[in-house]
Write an enzyme that holds these catalytic residues in place. Structure first.
Site, PDB file in Angstrom:
ATOM      1  N   ASP A 312      -2.973  13.852  54.350  1.00 41.90           N
ATOM      2  CA  ASP A 312      -3.025  14.067  52.909  1.00 41.90           C
ATOM      3  C   ASP A 312      -1.768  13.435  52.300  1.00 41.90           C
ATOM      4  O   ASP A 312      -0.647  13.744  52.696  1.00 41.90           O
ATOM      5  CB  ASP A 312      -3.063  15.557  52.578  1.00 41.90           C
ATOM      6  CG  ASP A 312      -3.285  15.788  51.093  1.00 41.90           C
ATOM      7  OD1 ASP A 312      -4.458  15.852  50.676  1.00 41.90           O
ATOM      8  OD2 ASP A 312      -2.289  15.902  50.351  1.00 41.90           O
ATOM      9  N   GLU A 355      -7.493  11.666  48.269  1.00 35.42           N
ATOM     10  CA  GLU A 355      -6.301  11.168  48.973  1.00 35.42           C
ATOM     11  C   GLU A 355      -6.237  11.684  50.408  1.00 35.42           C
ATOM     12  O   GLU A 355      -5.193  11.589  51.055  1.00 35.42           O
ATOM     13  CB  GLU A 355      -5.026  11.557  48.215  1.00 35.42           C
ATOM     14  CG  GLU A 355      -4.704  13.038  48.205  1.00 35.42           C
ATOM     15  CD  GLU A 355      -5.348  13.796  47.064  1.00 35.42           C
ATOM     16  OE1 GLU A 355      -4.821  14.863  46.701  1.00 35.42           O
ATOM     17  OE2 GLU A 355      -6.380  13.330  46.520  1.00 35.42           O
TER      18      GLU A 355
END
Length: 434
Positions: A312, A355
């Site tokens: 992440d 993301e």
């Protein structure tokens, strides 16, 4: 997640073939139904709908049996369950008796990558091949003069005739274009010049077996692609139908040959599009989920270990809010590029969503996977993307690592990697945790 019906519909609308995407719906009482979630107008016309019927007036999704006759439905009901059960593609050549012309079609039934706990899907592709069968019948009934008629040289497919000694007697215009030889160059030469060298020695035996059999024609299509050889030595995929004919009491063999390079490339391109993230060029989640199922099955069968890495990008929303989404997209692309440079070719890296990214490392224990994760983390922390004002934008990544265990399944291994990722973020970000 599953591609939406709208995305699938957009995909099939731009394909120059008859295409539909079908889901398997399990009803109560073990009854199964095939639900069409997307199709184009060509698919409806293949099923016998006229131009006015083949429009958006048909509401999707709909049941396959609502689109066609019982006879045609029986064709799909024969083969679709096998594809759903085995996840192996099937190719069939089928006469769809929907009009007085009764056209022939080459049907491709291809399983699609599916997420666990969601209905499986199969893509049906139909390609019209009536002309091929008409030409085949022309040749089967041909006399010596008819064989040399204009229909042979006007044919789209390559038509090659050889004698019992495998010497080429006829080589039409299409065959010249397909193989790169002129008829003058190839007439009288052995048919084996057009095939891979390793198949040449046994070809005579195959021809003899066919000549001695009661079979009059043989479709040489199989799941193993047949490769032919051009004059320049390049190989290309073909589909072949071979028939026995009698010319003045002597046996000859006629092959109808179609170069399917474009079709294979089209299917591969379509499969790539379905499995690829448009922004980063990485695999998408659908592809990753399919590979995770396959690797986990190998683990359970052979004991091969593997690890999952969950990524992440730290404070990515701040990047988007500060510099705009185009710069955010550049950050995602740079992360994908640099991470691929660290991992091995056998490792599978995919965009999981937003993301978040995920990687599968086959034959890797936890300690080694954490070392890889730290190399990625360090590489990413050194990267810079320039904003529209040429301001340097730096970014970092947090990574969770989990090793597959005998108690895991595909959902639990992802959850454990995700839990480890949150521990990395909660302990300060730009960290690796297991």
């Amino acid at each position: 997640m599953h591609a939406s019906s709208e995305d699938l519909q957009h995909l099939v609308d731009v394909i120059a073939a008859s295409v539909a995407i079908v889901e398997l719906k399990q009803l109560k009482g073990k009854k199964k139904q095939f639900r069409v979630v997307a199709h184009n107008d060509r698919f409806l016309r293949m099923l016998g709908k006229d131009k006015n019927q083949a429009t958006s007036t048909i509401i999707k999704p709909c049941l396959l049996d609502s689109l066609t006759s019982d006879l045609v439905l029986q064709v799909f009901s024969t083969y679709l369950p096998q594809v759903f059960a085995t996840l192996e593609p099937i190719e069939i050549e089928q006469k769809l008796a929907l009009s007085s012309e009764s056209p022939w079609w080459r049907l491709f039934l291809n399983p699609m990558d599916n997420e666990p706990n969601l209905p499986p899907r199969v893509m049906i592709i139909g390609i019209h091949i009536t002309d091929k069968h008409e030409l085949h019948n022309e040749v089967m009934d041909a006399s010596d003069n008819a064989r040399l008629s204009s229909v042979i040289d006007a044919a789209f497919d390559g038509i090659i005739t050889m004698d019992a000694q495998q010497n080429i007697q006829l080589f039409n215009n299409a065959a010249e274009k397909i193989f790169g030889y002129s008829a003058d160059e190839i007439l009288g030469q052995s048919i084996t010049r057009l095939m891979k060298e390793k198949f040449r020695a046994n070809h005579g035996n195959y021809i003899k077996q066919f000549a001695d059999s009661d079979i009059q024609s043989r479709d040489m299509i199989s799941r193993v692609m047949i490769l032919a050889v051009k004059k320049d030595g390049s190989e290309f995929p073909v589909e072949i139908t071979i028939s026995k004919i009698s010319i003045n009491g002597k046996k000859e063999f006629t092959a109808i040959i179609r170069d399917v390079s474009n079709r294979i490339a089209f299917i591969e391109k379509l499969q790539h599009k379905l499995n690829t993230d448009n922004l980063t060029g990485l695999n998408n989640r659908n592809y990753f989920d399919g590979q995770l199922v396959e690797i986990s099955q190998q683990y359970k069968r052979f004991g091969h270990t593997f690890c999952v890495l969950m990524f992440d990008l730290d404070k990515f929303k701040m990047v988007n809010d500060t510099y705009g989404h185009p710069i955010g997209d550049k950050v995602l692309q740079e992360f994908a590029k640099k991470t691929k440079q660290v991992i091995r070719e056998v490792d599978i890296l995919a965009r999981f969503g937003g993301e978040e990214f995920i990687a599968l490392l086959p034959n890797t224990r936890l300690k080694a996977a954490k070392e890889v994760a730290n190399r990625i983390r360090q590489r990413i922390s050194q990267q810079i993307v320039l904003s529209q004002d040429h301001e340097p934008v730096t970014f970092t990544v947090s990574i969770g690592v989990a090793e597959f265990s005998p108690h895991d399944d595909t959902e639990s291994i992802i959850k454990r990697a995700d839990d480890a990722l949150y521990r990395a973020k909660n302990s300060g970000r730009n960290r690796v945790s297991d």
